[in-house]
Design a protein around this motif. Sequence first.
Motif, mmCIF file in Angstrom:
data_model
loop_
_atom_site.group_PDB
_atom_site.id
_atom_site.type_symbol
_atom_site.label_atom_id
_atom_site.label_comp_id
_atom_site.label_asym_id
_atom_site.label_seq_id
_atom_site.Cartn_x
_atom_site.Cartn_y
_atom_site.Cartn_z
ATOM 1 N N GLU A 133 65.047 2.810 6.275
ATOM 2 C CA GLU A 133 65.481 4.205 6.177
ATOM 3 C C GLU A 133 65.617 4.623 4.723
ATOM 4 N N SER A 189 61.664 7.954 6.904
ATOM 5 C CA SER A 189 61.846 6.523 7.086
ATOM 6 C C SER A 189 60.497 5.851 7.304
ATOM 7 N N GLU A 242 64.027 13.870 11.534
ATOM 8 C CA GLU A 242 63.604 12.643 10.862
ATOM 9 C C GLU A 242 62.084 12.532 10.872
#
Length: 82
Positions: A24, A29, A67
């Motif tokens: 991460e 990530s 993300e």
Amino acid sequence: MTELVEYLVGALVPEDEFSVELREGGDESEIVVIVSPGEIGKVIGKQGKIARAIRTLVKAASARSSERYNVVIEERTDASEQ
């Protein structure tokens, strides 16, 4: 996302021939697939088509989340072969 990558790679190579790590960092990530040297060709595919397909599936699966993931395929070295 690591479960998705484990499932996809597990369908290509035996379970003891690879490992998946999540690294991460900020808003992006890395999902690192570490594959033994004899099996890495099965994960990459001809002209990188399988690797590209795995990256596309991860990108599509994470589209709604904030993300972002990059899929990195690495060859296992002797040091990590424990």
